[in-house]
Structures are given as structure tokens and as C-alpha cells.
Design an enzyme around this catalytic site. Structure first.
Site, mmCIF file in Angstrom:
data_model
loop_
_atom_site.group_PDB
_atom_site.id
_atom_site.type_symbol
_atom_site.label_atom_id
_atom_site.label_comp_id
_atom_site.label_asym_id
_atom_site.label_seq_id
_atom_site.Cartn_x
_atom_site.Cartn_y
_atom_site.Cartn_z
ATOM 1 N N ASP A 132 2.086 -6.074 -0.762
ATOM 2 C CA ASP A 132 0.798 -5.567 -1.261
ATOM 3 C C ASP A 132 0.268 -6.337 -2.477
ATOM 4 O OD1 ASP A 132 2.943 -4.606 -2.723
ATOM 5 O OD2 ASP A 132 2.039 -2.650 -3.107
ATOM 6 N N GLU A 163 14.942 -6.308 -11.221
ATOM 7 C CA GLU A 163 14.636 -7.667 -11.685
ATOM 8 C C GLU A 163 15.628 -8.098 -12.753
ATOM 9 O OE1 GLU A 163 12.572 -5.067 -11.825
ATOM 10 O OE2 GLU A 163 10.690 -5.538 -10.771
HETATM 11 N N1 UDP Z 1 9.214 -1.230 0.518
HETATM 12 C C1 UDP Z 1 10.154 -1.121 1.530
HETATM 13 N N2 UDP Z 1 10.605 0.134 1.882
HETATM 14 C C2 UDP Z 1 10.151 1.285 1.286
HETATM 15 C C3 UDP Z 1 9.199 1.155 0.255
HETATM 16 C C4 UDP Z 1 8.753 -0.112 -0.113
HETATM 17 O O1 UDP Z 1 10.570 -2.125 2.097
HETATM 18 O O2 UDP Z 1 10.588 2.379 1.670
HETATM 19 C C5 UDP Z 1 8.698 -2.573 0.139
HETATM 20 C C6 UDP Z 1 7.169 -2.655 0.101
HETATM 21 O O3 UDP Z 1 6.650 -3.012 1.372
HETATM 22 C C7 UDP Z 1 6.926 -3.711 -0.977
HETATM 23 C C8 UDP Z 1 8.114 -3.540 -1.909
HETATM 24 O O4 UDP Z 1 9.130 -2.858 -1.170
HETATM 25 O O5 UDP Z 1 6.918 -5.022 -0.431
HETATM 26 C C9 UDP Z 1 7.763 -2.703 -3.153
HETATM 27 O O6 UDP Z 1 7.257 -1.445 -2.725
HETATM 28 P P1 UDP Z 1 5.872 -0.839 -3.262
HETATM 29 O O7 UDP Z 1 4.809 -1.876 -3.192
HETATM 30 O O8 UDP Z 1 5.647 0.443 -2.548
HETATM 31 O O9 UDP Z 1 6.293 -0.527 -4.759
HETATM 32 P P2 UDP Z 1 5.462 -0.700 -6.110
HETATM 33 O O10 UDP Z 1 4.701 -1.976 -6.017
HETATM 34 O O11 UDP Z 1 4.574 0.487 -6.162
HETATM 35 O O12 UDP Z 1 6.522 -0.716 -7.149
HETATM 36 MN MN MN Z 2 3.622 -2.861 -4.585
#
Ligand code: UDP
Ligand code: MN
Length: 238
Positions: free
Chosen positions: A106, A187
């Protein structure tokens, strides 16, 4: 010649998945010498995801990397960790050189970022926009060296940076390199596991004065209730 960039994308099924990955594929299709590793949070690789990979005509690896069962039950679970760990073991087994970058499905990336991370010697870092309470997370640079970090959640981390805010030369990945299942510390623990020293960090994006990647988030699609509409139709009828 150009080092290969291994762009590691965790992904999981939801209504926004195909549009997010379609948009990301259209960014990556502009980048030379890039290998897209999609690590799929599914027991079987998604055919919809595979279709996007094929249409991109990029070199790719599609890995099934479902999260362990216990994390399905919790709300604040570490997102994308099983995925990135699977990609790391694939890299360890198959790749000797190149650049590793963790690019979530995203996020939004400026093409300039790829030119910059491609010359990473050990670990490079750069600002990430649209994140946390400050709106940006960035290393603090003085005289061309990283001297500290600006992040709205220091969280007693050695390297308080976002997943999108660094790239690693694969030759710098050692046998101990690992990412823990600890939300908020993925990280930092990963970078510490590399044996990274602050002096090793190469600041990019004009000494971290420019934003070339954004932690964008797509609003969750909520399907309007069909049930209400049907009731309305029935009322109109009688
Ligand atoms: N993701 C995943 N499984 C999950 C939730 C998230 O593989 O159950 C992946 C998601 O597609 C993204 C990354 O982990 O590439 C980080 O997730 P997200 O963008 O929801 O987190 P944020 O950016 O809000 O920390
Ligand atoms: Mn994200």
C-alpha cells in the site's frame, strides 16, 4: 552494471488487494533490473496476485507465507512478518548479491528512490512521509552522517525507522539476520540483527531532506448493506 533490486512485498487478501498491487506493479514496471518478491499471507498463493505478477512481465518470485495461527487471533499482531521472513530465507538460498528493499503493497514510491537505493553499500536510509504523529519519519543527518532519528514513536529502539525507510545490500545480510514477531520492533530488531552500526548508515534523498516514499493507507472498503435496499424494495411493492 546495475545491481538487481529485490523488492519484497508482503500482501494479504482483502477487497483493496488487487487495486493496490495493480498500482504498485505499474510503478515497478518503470524500474530496470528489479525482481519482485511477493510473499502471500495465504496457505496457497493467490491466483489474483499471480495474475498481476504475470501481467507485469517483471522477474518475480511468489511465495506462500501464511502467518502463524496464533497471530490470527490478536488485533495488534506483527503485520507482514511471516512474509518478510519467508522472503529472507528465499534470498539466503538463491541470491548472492543485489539490494533488498521492503516495499509494502500500500506504499507509494517515487522512481528516484530506486536509483538511489541501488548503490547501497551496507544499509541506506531515507525519510518516509505520511507516517506517525509527526507526518514524517527520518534519520537526522549532520555533515553527511546519520547522527540520530526523528520519529514520533522512539519506543526505546536503536533504529526508530519505518520498514519503507531503509535498503540493505544483500552481501551485508549475515546468517543471524532475522525479523521478530514483535509489533513495532520489526525494523529495529532486524537492523540490529545485521550488526549495523550508526556510522555504517548511508543517508540518501539529499541527506534525508526529501521524501521519496510515503506510508500511504487505503481506506477500507465497506460494502453498503444490500439487505436494507431489498427491504425498501419490498415496502415499495406492497
Ligand atoms: N499484511 C499481511 N498480512 C496481514 C496484514 C498485513 O501480509 O494480515 C501486509 C500488508 O499487505 C502490507 C504489510 O503487511 O504489505 C503491512 O501491513 P499494513 O499496510 O496493513 O500495515 P501498516 O502500514 O498499517 O502498518
Ligand atoms: Mn501499510
Amino acid at each position: 552494471d546495475l545491481k538487481m533490486i529485490y523488492f519484497v512485498t508482503p500482501t494479504y487478501p482483502r477487497p483493496e488487494q488487487v487495486p493496490e498491487l495493480t498500482r504498485l506493479s505499474h510503478t515497478l514496471m518503470h524500474v530496470p533490473r528489479i525482481h519482485w518478491i511477493i510473499a502471500d499471507d495465504q496457505p496457497v498463493c493467490s491466483p489474483h496476485v499471480l495474475n498481476i505478477l504475470k501481467k507485469s512481465s517483471l522477474p518475480y518470485t511468489h511465495i506462500s507465507s501464511p502467518k502463524p495461527y496464533q497471530y490470527k487471533l490478536s488485533r495488534n499482531f506483527p503485520r507482514g512478518v511471516a512474509n518478510r521472513r519467508a522472503a529472507l530465507s528465499w534470498l539466503r538460498e538463491n541470491v548472492r548479491e543485489g539490494i533488498l528493499y521492503f516495499g509494502d503493497d500500500d506504499n507509494t514510491v517515487d522512481l528516484q528512490l530506486f536509483d538511489e537505493i541501488r548503490v547501497t553499500k551496507k544499509v541506506s536510509m531515507f525519510p518516509v512521509g505520511l507516517i506517525g504523529g509527526y507526518g514524517v519519519s527520518s534519520p537526522v543527518v549532520k555533515d553527511g552522517k546519520v547522527v540520530g532519528f526523528f520519529d514520533s514513536w522512539p519506543g526505546s529502539r536503536t533504529y526508530p525507522v519505518d520498514m519503507a525507510g531503509f535498503a540493505v545490500n544483500i552481501e551485508f545480510l549475515n546468517a543471524d539476520a532475522s525479523m521478530p514477531y514483535i509489533a513495532g520492533h520489526e525494523e529495529d530488531r532486524f537492523l540490529v540483527s545485521l550488526g549495523l552500526q550508526i556510522d555504517d548508515i548511508e543517508p540518501l534523498a539529499s541527506n534525508c531532506s526529501r521524501v521519496l516514499v510515503w506510508h500511504t493507507k487505503t481506506a477500507k472498503y465497506k460494502r453498503p448493506s444490500l439487505k436494507l435496499d431489498l427491504e425498501k424494495v419490498d415496502q415499495d411493492k406492497y
